[in-house]
Design a protein around this motif. Structure first.
Motif: not given
Length: 414
Positions: A358-362
């Protein structure tokens, strides 16, 4: 789109948690020759974000823009080729920017997981974007890039083999480590508030084809529930254990069905799609899957009822909050998709990445979506409109994500 625009990409909402991660990713991975601007409400906060970025971002211009000031959004849209927005809930703050980009012929990407927002965006601005050539692309993060590009990859593999159109297709979130986004929770709150007082909105949100261009032209496959317990053997012989409902199925499935419709049903007239998540393969998996389903129902019910929402808000992450860098780095996700074609051929696709989904990959998926628009050229979808990731980017984004370290693979099953 005019040639006089002096910016290639603007990150709107750059002072928010995901906005900062997106700006940081671009600072490290921006192709040579491209220019980026940072936009938001506060010059001081934007300056602070820019100051924390690598020296390559030192000269990035700062743009003051606010959802409450349509003229500022129009000015921002007019000076860039692509806008990235992380400002949500989108139903509350997003439509004026979609309008500004559609009218200016400016490409646009966001992170929304809000079905009703996407529906309103389609109804109000799809025709305008068609006329101006603006490509408005929603759901360019963990919602719904793995779903949309995963099914796209399956279709490409089946087409390459001449194996026929897709039929029953299932997304399985095989493994995941990461936190729940405060922005996602806030979007869920907002959508629950809307549907509680609007019968028409409830009907739209519940329809499996709520994002399709013409719902009357969609096939009747009977009930297609997003809250389903599924025996793995009903997905494919290789899949073990019962599967639980996946929280984001209600948006991802509708995005994938819109992709099928926008490509004139190339996925096939018998294409059916669902999403579930893995809870293990032990003899207890049916009980665990049932408990997950009950938990999801309890969360929705709790957020729908004001006294329990007050209590949940004390423990759920707030908008703008996110996990530590260490937690983001330790995160990961793996999605496996399975399909059978109309000739009986079976395929699987894997979409996996390191980093909190939900954060880095997004932040990677969102940034690479914008860069696909900025540099993709003739390999991209040629026309404008309110599009999906698979339709707008297709193989261009697939290859960019692979280069960024994602696994996106397909294979034919025996």
């Amino acid at each position: 789109m005019t040639a006089s625009r002096h910016l290639d990409v603007v990150v709107y909402g750059a002072t928010g948690f995901v906005g900062r991660l997106t700006a940081e990713y671009l600072a490290h991975h921006l192709p040579s020759g491209l220019t980026v601007g940072l936009a938001g409400r506060s010059h001081d906060k934007l300056e602070s974000v820019r100051g924390a970025l690598p020296p390559t971002a030192a000269e990035w211009p700062l743009i003051i823009a606010n959802a409450d000031d349509p003229d500022s959004l129009a000015a921002m849209a007019s000076e860039t080729r692509v806008v990235i927005t992380t400002v949500g809930p989108y139903a509350r703050f997003g439509l004026p920017l979609v309008q500004a980009c559609a009218e200016a012929g400016t490409d646009y990407v966001d992170l929304t997981g809000e079905v009703l927002f996407q529906r309103e965006s389609i109804d109000r601005f799809d025709d305008i974007a068609h006329r101006t050539g603006a490509r408005i692309v929603h759901a360019c993060g963990f919602d719904s890039v793995p779903s949309d590009l995963g099914v796209h990859a399956l279709r490409r593999a089946a087409d390459a083999d001449g194996a026929g159109a897709l039929t029953d297709t299932t997304y399985v979130l095989t493994s995941m480590r990461g936190g729940v986004s405060g922005g996602t929770i806030d979007s869920l709150r907002n959508q629950l508030d809307v549907v509680r007082g609007d019968r028409t909105a409830r009907k739209i949100a519940a329809s499996p084809y709520s994002l399709s261009p013409d719902r009357d032209l969609e096939p009747d496959h009977g009930r297609q529930s997003d809250i389903a317990l599924v025996d793995g053997k009903a997905i494919a012989p290789e899949v073990t254990g019962w599967k639980a409902p996946f929280a984001m199925a209600s948006v991802n499935t509708r995005v994938v069905r819109r992709s099928s419709a926008l490509t004139e049903g190339t996925y096939g007239p018998r294409f059916r799609y669902r999403e579930v998540m893995n809870v293990g393969s032990s003899v207890a998996s049916p009980l665990i899957a049932g408990a997950v389903a009950a938990g999801l129902g309890a969360l929705v019910a709790g957020l729908s009822f004001r006294p329990t929402r007050f209590l949940l808000d004390k423990v759920l992450p707030a908008p703008g909050e996110g996990p530590s860098e260490q937690t983001r780095e330790r995160g990961h996700f793996t999605v496996d998709l399975y399909t059978t074609t109309e000739t009986g051929a079976r395929y699987t696709a894997r979409f996996a990445a390191k980093g909190d989904p939900g954060y880095k990959a997004t932040a990677v998926m969102l940034s690479e979506s914008a860069l696909s628009l900025a540099v993709g050229g003739s390999a991209l979808h040629a026309g404008g409109g309110v599009l999906t990731p698979a339709v707008a980017f297709g193989d261009v984004l697939t290859e960019r994500l692979r280069a960024a370290g994602f696994e996106i693979s397909t294979r034919r099953l025996p």
